[in-house]
Design an enzyme around this catalytic site. Structure first.
Site, PDB file in Angstrom:
ATOM      1  N   CYS A 113       0.486   4.713 -18.523  1.00  9.17           N
ATOM      2  CA  CYS A 113       1.978   4.363 -17.789  1.00  9.17           C
ATOM      3  C   CYS A 113       2.195   3.837 -18.515  1.00  9.17           C
ATOM      4  O   CYS A 113       3.717   3.084 -18.623  1.00  9.17           O
ATOM      5  CB  CYS A 113       1.311   3.191 -16.303  1.00  9.17           C
ATOM      6  SG  CYS A 113       0.062   3.954 -15.315  1.00  9.17           S
ATOM      7  N   HIS A 247       8.092  -1.168 -14.592  1.00  8.51           N
ATOM      8  CA  HIS A 247       7.185  -0.084 -14.211  1.00  8.51           C
ATOM      9  C   HIS A 247       6.656  -0.242 -12.801  1.00  8.51           C
ATOM     10  O   HIS A 247       6.808  -1.287 -11.954  1.00  8.51           O
ATOM     11  CB  HIS A 247       5.785   0.060 -15.219  1.00  8.51           C
ATOM     12  CG  HIS A 247       4.199   0.824 -15.056  1.00  8.51           C
ATOM     13  ND1 HIS A 247       5.187   2.283 -14.325  1.00  8.51           N
ATOM     14  CD2 HIS A 247       3.409   0.894 -14.280  1.00  8.51           C
ATOM     15  CE1 HIS A 247       4.066   2.632 -13.935  1.00  8.51           C
ATOM     16  NE2 HIS A 247       3.187   2.275 -13.777  1.00  8.51           N
ATOM     17  N   ASN A 277       4.179   5.294  -8.788  1.00  5.40           N
ATOM     18  CA  ASN A 277       3.790   5.635  -9.785  1.00  5.40           C
ATOM     19  C   ASN A 277       3.878   6.815 -10.187  1.00  5.40           C
ATOM     20  O   ASN A 277       2.898   7.421  -9.684  1.00  5.40           O
ATOM     21  CB  ASN A 277       2.536   4.341  -9.546  1.00  5.40           C
ATOM     22  CG  ASN A 277       1.862   4.565 -11.480  1.00  5.40           C
ATOM     23  OD1 ASN A 277       2.761   4.430 -11.901  1.00  5.40           O
ATOM     24  ND2 ASN A 277       1.161   3.659 -11.188  1.00  5.40           N
TER      25      ASN A 277
HETATM   26  O1  UT7 Z   1       0.299   2.168 -12.911  1.00  5.82           O
HETATM   27  C1  UT7 Z   1      -0.588   0.834 -13.469  1.00  5.82           C
HETATM   28  C2  UT7 Z   1      -2.211   0.211 -12.404  1.00  5.82           C
HETATM   29  N1  UT7 Z   1      -1.798   1.016 -11.644  1.00  5.82           N
HETATM   30  C3  UT7 Z   1      -1.972  -0.333 -10.932  1.00  5.82           C
HETATM   31  O2  UT7 Z   1      -0.947  -1.361 -11.191  1.00  5.82           O
HETATM   32  C4  UT7 Z   1      -2.091  -1.003  -9.870  1.00  5.82           C
HETATM   33  C5  UT7 Z   1      -2.644  -2.047 -10.017  1.00  5.82           C
HETATM   34  N2  UT7 Z   1      -3.060  -2.555  -7.842  1.00  5.82           N
HETATM   35  C6  UT7 Z   1      -3.257  -2.363  -6.795  1.00  5.82           C
HETATM   36  O3  UT7 Z   1      -1.723  -1.872  -7.250  1.00  5.82           O
HETATM   37  C7  UT7 Z   1      -3.690  -2.942  -5.853  1.00  5.82           C
HETATM   38  O4  UT7 Z   1      -4.794  -3.223  -5.933  1.00  5.82           O
HETATM   39  C8  UT7 Z   1      -4.598  -1.695  -4.550  1.00  5.82           C
HETATM   40  C9  UT7 Z   1      -2.160  -1.064  -3.968  1.00  5.82           C
HETATM   41  C10 UT7 Z   1      -4.505  -0.430  -5.393  1.00  5.82           C
HETATM   42  C11 UT7 Z   1      -4.525  -1.548  -3.633  1.00  5.82           C
HETATM   43  O5  UT7 Z   1      -4.447  -3.201  -3.192  1.00  5.82           O
HETATM   44  P1  UT7 Z   1      -5.213  -4.237  -2.233  1.00  5.82           P
HETATM   45  O6  UT7 Z   1      -4.144  -5.524  -2.054  1.00  5.82           O
HETATM   46  O7  UT7 Z   1      -5.950  -4.819  -4.150  1.00  5.82           O
HETATM   47  O8  UT7 Z   1      -6.751  -3.122  -1.421  1.00  5.82           O
HETATM   48  P2  UT7 Z   1      -7.854  -3.545  -1.904  1.00  5.82           P
HETATM   49  O9  UT7 Z   1      -8.229  -3.169  -3.100  1.00  5.82           O
HETATM   50  O10 UT7 Z   1      -8.696  -5.432  -2.246  1.00  5.82           O
HETATM   51  O11 UT7 Z   1      -9.158  -3.073  -0.613  1.00  5.82           O
HETATM   52  C12 UT7 Z   1      -7.690  -3.869   0.933  1.00  5.82           C
HETATM   53  C13 UT7 Z   1      -9.287  -2.999   1.839  1.00  5.82           C
HETATM   54  C14 UT7 Z   1     -10.254  -2.400   1.471  1.00  5.82           C
HETATM   55  O12 UT7 Z   1     -10.574  -2.503   3.114  1.00  5.82           O
HETATM   56  P3  UT7 Z   1     -12.141  -3.453   3.278  1.00  5.82           P
HETATM   57  O13 UT7 Z   1     -12.878  -3.052   2.230  1.00  5.82           O
HETATM   58  O14 UT7 Z   1     -11.195  -4.700   3.328  1.00  5.82           O
HETATM   59  O15 UT7 Z   1     -12.342  -2.899   4.223  1.00  5.82           O
HETATM   60  C15 UT7 Z   1     -10.026  -0.870   0.902  1.00  5.82           C
HETATM   61  O16 UT7 Z   1     -10.945   0.156   1.683  1.00  5.82           O
HETATM   62  O17 UT7 Z   1      -7.972  -1.827   2.068  1.00  5.82           O
HETATM   63  C16 UT7 Z   1      -8.451  -0.559   2.503  1.00  5.82           C
HETATM   64  N3  UT7 Z   1      -7.744   0.598   1.234  1.00  5.82           N
HETATM   65  C17 UT7 Z   1      -7.330   1.100   1.604  1.00  5.82           C
HETATM   66  N4  UT7 Z   1      -6.482   0.972   3.858  1.00  5.82           N
HETATM   67  C18 UT7 Z   1      -5.876   2.307   3.862  1.00  5.82           C
HETATM   68  C19 UT7 Z   1      -7.715   0.655   0.491  1.00  5.82           C
HETATM   69  N5  UT7 Z   1      -6.604   1.776  -0.052  1.00  5.82           N
HETATM   70  C20 UT7 Z   1      -6.420   2.241   1.393  1.00  5.82           C
HETATM   71  C21 UT7 Z   1      -5.814   3.079   1.673  1.00  5.82           C
HETATM   72  N6  UT7 Z   1      -5.131   3.021   3.156  1.00  5.82           N
HETATM   73  N7  UT7 Z   1      -4.768   4.123   0.872  1.00  5.82           N
END
Ligand code: UT7
Length: 320
Positions: A113, A247, A277
């Site tokens: 990225c 970004h 992204n």
């Molecule tokens: O380009 C450079 C690199 N990329 C980034 O900068 C991305 C950086 N990270 C992020 O933007 C965030 O961490 C994410 C958007 C990827 C995830 O958000 P989060 O608030 O960190 O969520 P999480 O991974 O902690 O997941 C929370 C919950 C989980 O469920 P439980 O375990 O709490 O029951 C996941 O399983 O959300 C669930 N989950 C989803 N639910 C619905 C994860 N993906 C999804 C989804 N739809 N697509």
């Protein structure tokens, strides 16, 4: 002192738009979750048979047209991508051929990225040292091809597209400074496993894997520090920034960087909502959006920044 100056920008997005509602029919996700956690509503996906070079070509042509410059006048072509069309030649060489440029050095940069910031930084240094006079810098990705569309942790986040700039040597600023970094010890937090050998992918499946929360935390601190580094290097107060061109990974990460710069969101170019992204394409896509709709004006001061797998990250302070 010699500067490099942006004389043209261009971008391209594939026609196909996939909304969160459509994604709900592919994988166990929902619009509310995606919007709340990322700000993303939709993304563009390349058509079958449409490749990274196809998209790069459209973005490059638009940038060259704005620059009123012919492809034959380019003496450097750098293309940032994580999703090249072939193992080799580089997508930059494929693009050079389709642009009918002959003899200019052409090569790809792989910094995921942050790839555009890396490529932009290299081109700026070629121009500053007199090694090039007119450079094409492209970020282009068919990121959809390295996503597992059953993995809701990653597939909802990304999209395809391309953006390009033409840089030219100038006595007037110009690119004020560029700053790029990497920390390879974090290679296990965001990666695509796989090696091509004996005609097959081995040691991996070729799909993006991400530890989202760790990436999120690192992104906020690295972007805040690289933006600060750019300001300190130029002894520029944050109040002098006209536009943040970040970004586009997650609206919450963009908000955090804007807050650090004390910039209201009206001074931030945001495309993540409609594009997701697009990896190396995201910064030049956002830049072109701001230039073409008239928000970004000549003489204004911009800060560009990005972070990606590696980890790699970078920023550029630019007098547009
Ligand atoms: O380009 C450079 C690199 N990329 C980034 O900068 C991305 C950086 N990270 C992020 O933007 C965030 O961490 C994410 C958007 C990827 C995830 O958000 P989060 O608030 O960190 O969520 P999480 O991974 O902690 O997941 C929370 C919950 C989980 O469920 P439980 O375990 O709490 O029951 C996941 O399983 O959300 C669930 N989950 C989803 N639910 C619905 C994860 N993906 C999804 C989804 N739809 N697509």
């Amino acid at each position: 002192m010699k500067y490099s100056r942006i004389i043209g920008t261009g971008s391209y997005l594939p026609d196909r738009i996939v909304t969160n509602a459509e994604l709900e029919t592919w994988v166990d996700t929902n619009d509310a979750w995606i919007v709340e956690r990322t700000g993303i509503h939709a993304r563009h996906l390349a058509a079958e048979g449409e490749g990274t070079c196809d998209m790069a070509l459209q973005a490059a042509k638009r940038a060259l047209e704005m620059a009123a410059c012919s492809a034959q006048d380019l003496d450097l072509i750098i293309l940032a991508t994580t999703t090249p069309d072939q193992i080799y030649p580089s997508t930059a060489c494929l693009l050079q051929s389709r642009l009918d440029n002959h003899g200019a050095p052409a090569f790809d940069v792989q910094a995921v990225c942050s790839g555009f910031l890396y490529a932009f930084s290299i081109a700026d240094k070629f121009i500053k040292t007199g090694a090039a006079k007119r450079a094409l810098v492209v970020g282009a990705e068919t990121y959809s091809r390295i996503l597992n569309w059953q993995d809701r942790n990653t597939c909802v986040l990304f999209g395809d597209g391309a953006g390009a700039v033409v840089l030219e040597a100038s006595d007037e600023p110009g690119v004020l400074s560029t700053h790029i970094h990497a920390e390879g010890s974090f290679n296990h937090l965001l990666y695509v496993p796989g090696t091509v050998a004996q005609g097959q992918i081995q040691n991996g499946d070729g799909f993006t894997k991400m530890h989202g929360q760790e990436v999120f935390k690192f992104a906020i601190s690295a972007l805040s520090s690289v933006v600060e580094e750019a300001l300190v290097t130029n002894q520029l107060d944050k109040s002098k920034i006209d536009w943040l061109v970040p970004h586009q990974a997650n609206i919450r990460i963009i908000n955090a960087t804007a807050k650090k710069l004390k910039l209201p969101m009206e001074k931030v170019i945001v495309t993540v909502t409609e594009q997701g992204n697009t990896s190396a394409a995201s910064v030049p896509l956002a830049l072109d959006a701001g230039v073409r709709d008239g928000r970004i004006q000549r003489g204004q001061t911009l800060i560009l920044e990005a972070i990606g797998g590696g980890f790699t990250w970078g920023a550029a302070l630019v007098k547009y």
